[in-house]
Design an enzyme around this catalytic site. Sequence first.
Site, PDB file in Angstrom:
ATOM      1  N   CYS A  33       0.856  -1.179   0.000  1.00 31.86           N
ATOM      2  CA  CYS A  33       0.000   0.000   0.000  1.00 31.86           C
ATOM      3  C   CYS A  33       0.900   1.239   0.000  1.00 31.86           C
ATOM      4  CB  CYS A  33      -0.931   0.103   1.194  1.00 31.86           C
ATOM      5  SG  CYS A  33      -2.015  -1.298   1.400  1.00 31.86           S
ATOM      6  N   ARG A  74       3.257   0.008  -5.309  1.00 38.32           N
ATOM      7  CA  ARG A  74       3.109  -0.612  -3.994  1.00 38.32           C
ATOM      8  C   ARG A  74       1.775  -1.343  -3.839  1.00 38.32           C
ATOM      9  NH1 ARG A  74       6.853   1.542  -0.518  1.00 38.32           N
ATOM     10  NH2 ARG A  74       5.678   0.769   1.245  1.00 38.32           N
ATOM     11  N   TRP A 133      -2.979  -2.508  -1.557  1.00 35.19           N
ATOM     12  CA  TRP A 133      -2.689  -3.905  -1.895  1.00 35.19           C
ATOM     13  C   TRP A 133      -3.357  -4.698  -0.776  1.00 35.19           C
ATOM     14  CZ3 TRP A 133      -0.230  -8.139   0.303  1.00 35.19           C
ATOM     15  CH2 TRP A 133       0.116  -9.175  -0.569  1.00 35.19           C
ATOM     16  N   ASN A 189      -0.697   1.870   6.019  1.00 35.95           N
ATOM     17  CA  ASN A 189       0.058   0.823   5.332  1.00 35.95           C
ATOM     18  C   ASN A 189       0.641  -0.076   6.417  1.00 35.95           C
ATOM     19  OD1 ASN A 189       1.764  -0.699   3.674  1.00 35.95           O
ATOM     20  ND2 ASN A 189       3.417   0.789   3.872  1.00 35.95           N
ATOM     21  N   GLY A 190       0.281  -1.342   6.392  1.00 36.70           N
ATOM     22  CA  GLY A 190       0.776  -2.262   7.413  1.00 36.70           C
ATOM     23  C   GLY A 190      -0.311  -3.263   7.766  1.00 36.70           C
ATOM     24  N   GLU A 209      15.732 -16.930 -11.788  1.00 38.43           N
ATOM     25  CA  GLU A 209      15.342 -15.535 -12.004  1.00 38.43           C
ATOM     26  C   GLU A 209      14.604 -15.372 -13.339  1.00 38.43           C
ATOM     27  OE1 GLU A 209      14.972 -13.069 -10.316  1.00 38.43           O
ATOM     28  OE2 GLU A 209      14.953 -11.365 -11.654  1.00 38.43           O
ATOM     29  N   LYS A 215      10.816 -13.947 -13.556  1.00 35.65           N
ATOM     30  CA  LYS A 215      10.472 -12.770 -14.356  1.00 35.65           C
ATOM     31  C   LYS A 215       9.359 -13.108 -15.343  1.00 35.65           C
ATOM     32  CE  LYS A 215      11.944 -10.304 -12.771  1.00 35.65           C
ATOM     33  NZ  LYS A 215      12.719  -9.821 -11.652  1.00 35.65           N
ATOM     34  N   GLU A 233       5.996 -13.716 -13.489  1.00 39.86           N
ATOM     35  CA  GLU A 233       5.536 -12.493 -12.825  1.00 39.86           C
ATOM     36  C   GLU A 233       4.815 -11.544 -13.786  1.00 39.86           C
ATOM     37  OE1 GLU A 233       8.956 -10.340 -11.414  1.00 39.86           O
ATOM     38  OE2 GLU A 233       7.838  -9.353  -9.823  1.00 39.86           O
ATOM     39  N   HIS A 292      14.920 -35.634 -12.765  1.00 44.29           N
ATOM     40  CA  HIS A 292      14.441 -36.236 -11.517  1.00 44.29           C
ATOM     41  C   HIS A 292      12.982 -35.884 -11.247  1.00 44.29           C
ATOM     42  CE1 HIS A 292      18.461 -37.616 -10.600  1.00 44.29           C
ATOM     43  NE2 HIS A 292      18.917 -36.398 -10.862  1.00 44.29           N
ATOM     44  N   LYS A 317       5.457  -3.923  -5.269  1.00 44.97           N
ATOM     45  CA  LYS A 317       6.912  -3.851  -5.303  1.00 44.97           C
ATOM     46  C   LYS A 317       7.537  -4.075  -3.932  1.00 44.97           C
ATOM     47  CE  LYS A 317      10.667  -2.030  -7.608  1.00 44.97           C
ATOM     48  NZ  LYS A 317      10.959  -3.249  -8.347  1.00 44.97           N
TER      49      LYS A 317
HETATM   50  O1  M6R Z   1      12.790  -5.103  -2.067  1.00 46.12           O
HETATM   51  P1  M6R Z   1      13.304  -6.517  -2.063  1.00 46.12           P
HETATM   52  O2  M6R Z   1      14.493  -6.699  -2.899  1.00 46.12           O
HETATM   53  O3  M6R Z   1      13.531  -7.027  -0.669  1.00 46.12           O
HETATM   54  O4  M6R Z   1      12.121  -7.360  -2.680  1.00 46.12           O
HETATM   55  C1  M6R Z   1      12.145  -8.761  -2.690  1.00 46.12           C
HETATM   56  C2  M6R Z   1      11.096  -9.325  -3.640  1.00 46.12           C
HETATM   57  O5  M6R Z   1       9.823  -8.943  -3.221  1.00 46.12           O
HETATM   58  C3  M6R Z   1      11.309  -8.840  -5.079  1.00 46.12           C
HETATM   59  O6  M6R Z   1      12.587  -9.109  -5.526  1.00 46.12           O
HETATM   60  C4  M6R Z   1      10.294  -9.533  -6.020  1.00 46.12           C
HETATM   61  O7  M6R Z   1      10.571 -10.881  -6.101  1.00 46.12           O
HETATM   62  C5  M6R Z   1      10.341  -8.851  -7.397  1.00 46.12           C
HETATM   63  N1  M6R Z   1       9.045  -8.345  -7.747  1.00 46.12           N
HETATM   64  C6  M6R Z   1      10.734  -9.753  -8.497  1.00 46.12           C
HETATM   65  O8  M6R Z   1      10.784  -9.092  -9.735  1.00 46.12           O
END
Ligand code: M6R
Length: 594
Positions: free
Chosen positions: A2, A27, A71, A97-98, A467, A471, A474, A490, A589
Site C-alpha cells: 500500500c 506498492r 494492496w 500501510n501495514g 530468475e 520474471k 511475474e 528427476h 513492489k
Molecule cells: O525489495 P526486495 O528486494 O527485498 O524485494 C524482494 C522481492 O519482493 C522482489 O525481488 C520480487 O521478487 C520482485 N518483484 C521480483 O521481480
Amino acid sequence: MCGIVGYIGNKQAQPILLGCLEKLEYRGYDSCGVAIAGKDIEVYKDAIRVKMLGEVSPKLNGTTGIGHTRWATHGVPSQINAHPHLDCSGNIAVVHNGVINNCQELKARLIREGHTFTSETDTEVIPHLIEKYYHGNLEEATAAALDDIDGSYAIIVLAKDRAELVVARKDSPLILGLGDRENYIASDVPAILDHTDRVVYLEDGDLAVITRNEIKIKQNGSDVRRDEQKVSWNVEEAQKAGYEHFMLKEIHEQPKVIRNTLAEYTRATEHPVDLLGARDTGTDSMLLLACGTSYHAAMIGKYIIRELLKIPPRIEIASEFNYYSDVLSRAVAIAITQSGETADTLKAMKKLKEAGCRVLAVTNVVGSTASRIANETIYTRAGPEMSVAATKSFTAQLMALYWLGITQSRIDARKLASLLTELRQLPGKVQQILDDEAIIAKQARNLSRFENVFFIGRGINYPVALEGALKLKEISYIHAEGYASGELKHGPFALLGESSPVIAIVSKDNTHDAMLTNIKEVKARRSPVIALAEEGDEAIEEVADAVISLPRVESLFSPVVNTVALQLLAYYTAKERGCPIDFPRNLAKSVTVE
Ligand code: M6R
C-alpha cells in the site's frame, strides 16, 4: 504494501494527492481513495486505478488531505474496503500501510463500546480508536490509539477543523517532504519528487504533527530531531522517458547502472564490511539472505564469494530463516533488499542483530528500514525502480557482490586485474544485448503461445534460471519453473513435450558439456529449446531450436548478460500477451507484510 500520501499547504490538495498516489501504484493498486478536509471531511474512493479515480471523482475543495493506494491484506478490493477509513462521526479519516495483528480483538471491544464498522479491513479500528481517545488533542488521541495496537503501521490521520496531520510509523516506511509553507507525507520518495527534494526519514516509533509551516516529531513522548536530507534521485529517473513501460526503461538503464555503481565503489576508500574476518572465523561465519529476485542475487553471491574469497557462505530465504534458531552465531550476515522494506528480510536482520551478528545491508533505498537496522550499508546505485519486476536493481546488487568479492579476494594479482578489466567492459556488453533486442523480441513472440516453460542452468547460472522463470511468470502469467539442469530428469521430465519449451542458459565454463548433454536429453523428449549461449558456440547452435547469442564474458559475470537477455525475453513475451507489465496482478513492489 500500500502507498499512503498526505498534503498540507496552500494549494488544492486533491490533484496533488492523486499525482503522488500514481507514483506509488507500484506498492499496490487494487483500489484507492482520498479524503480532503474542507467544511467536512469528504472521502472519494473506489476499487479502480488512481488515474480513473482522478477522472470520475468530484472536485473536493480543501488544502489538507490524505490518500491511499491499496494492496489488499484484510478484505477483498472493493469500494468499502478502500482507504481512507472514517470513525463513526466522519470527523476523523485515516490511511494506513501495514497490518494490525490484534484487529479482531480491538474491533470486538470497540463494537461492545458502541462503534459500528463498515469494512472488512484491519485499518478501520484505527480511526475508531482515535475517536475513542479524542478530547480535543489529535496527537494525544493518536498516541493512545497506537498504544492499543499490535502490528505494523505507517499512518496519516486527518481530522475535521484541525490545521494539522498526525503521522506515525512502526515497521512500515514513511517520509516527510518539506516545501515552502507546505509539507508532504508519503510512503516513498518518488511520490513527492515532483514537488520537493528535501526529505526527512521518520524512524520506527516516531509520531509527528505536521502543519503547513512546521513538523514536530516525538519518540516515546519526547521531542526528537530528524535531519533533513537532500534526495539525489531526480524527477526524470522516476518517469518513463518515452519508453512504453518502466520495465523496458529500467532494463535499458542497466549499462548506466553498472557504470555508476562501479564508479561509486571505485571512489570509496573504505570497505564497508570486513568479509575476510568472516573467512578467518571459519566456514560457518557468513550468511546471505533475501527474498524473491534479491534471493537470486544472494544465490549468485554465494558462487562469487566461494570463488573469490574461498568462503562457502550459507544462503537463506529470509522468510524461512525466521523459523530457525540454529544459525545465529554468524560473524557477518549480508541482507540483500532492493526496497529495504521487505518484512521478512527486516525481521531476519533484527533477529541476527539481536543475536550479536554483524549485519550488512545491500539496498537501493537511502534511509530505508534495512539501512537503519544494519550495522553497515552498501547502497546500490540503480536509481528509483518503478516497475514491480526487479531488473536494474538486481544487476546493481550483483555489482555490489562482485565488488565485495573482488576487492577482498586473495586470488592472484593477474587474475584479479583481468577480472577488473572484464567488469569494466560489462556495460558495453550489456549495451550490445540491448541493441540487438529485436532478436529476443522475435523469440518472445514464439514463446508467448505456450503456457508452461522450463528454465535450466548450471553452476552460477542456476540462479539465473530461477530468475528467468520468476520474471516470466511475474509479468506474462505463463507458468514457468527454473531448475538446476541436472535436476530436470528427476521429475520434471514427465512434463516435457512439444508444448513445454525449455530455455537453456549455457556458459562456456566447466558446465558447458553437461548443459549440451541436457539439451540433447530435452530435445529427445520433443521440447522446443531456446538456448542462451556465447556467440560462436557452434555445439549449442547444432542442437538447440533457436539460439540467442550473447557477448563473450568471463563465466563469473555471465549472470549479468544472461539475466538481461531473460529480462527482455520476459518483457516482450508479456507485451505480446497484452499484460499490464509494470503492475502485474496481485503483486506489489514492496512486500511489507510477512
Ligand atoms: O525489495 P526486495 O528486494 O527485498 O524485494 C524482494 C522481492 O519482493 C522482489 O525481488 C520480487 O521478487 C520482485 N518483484 C521480483 O521481480
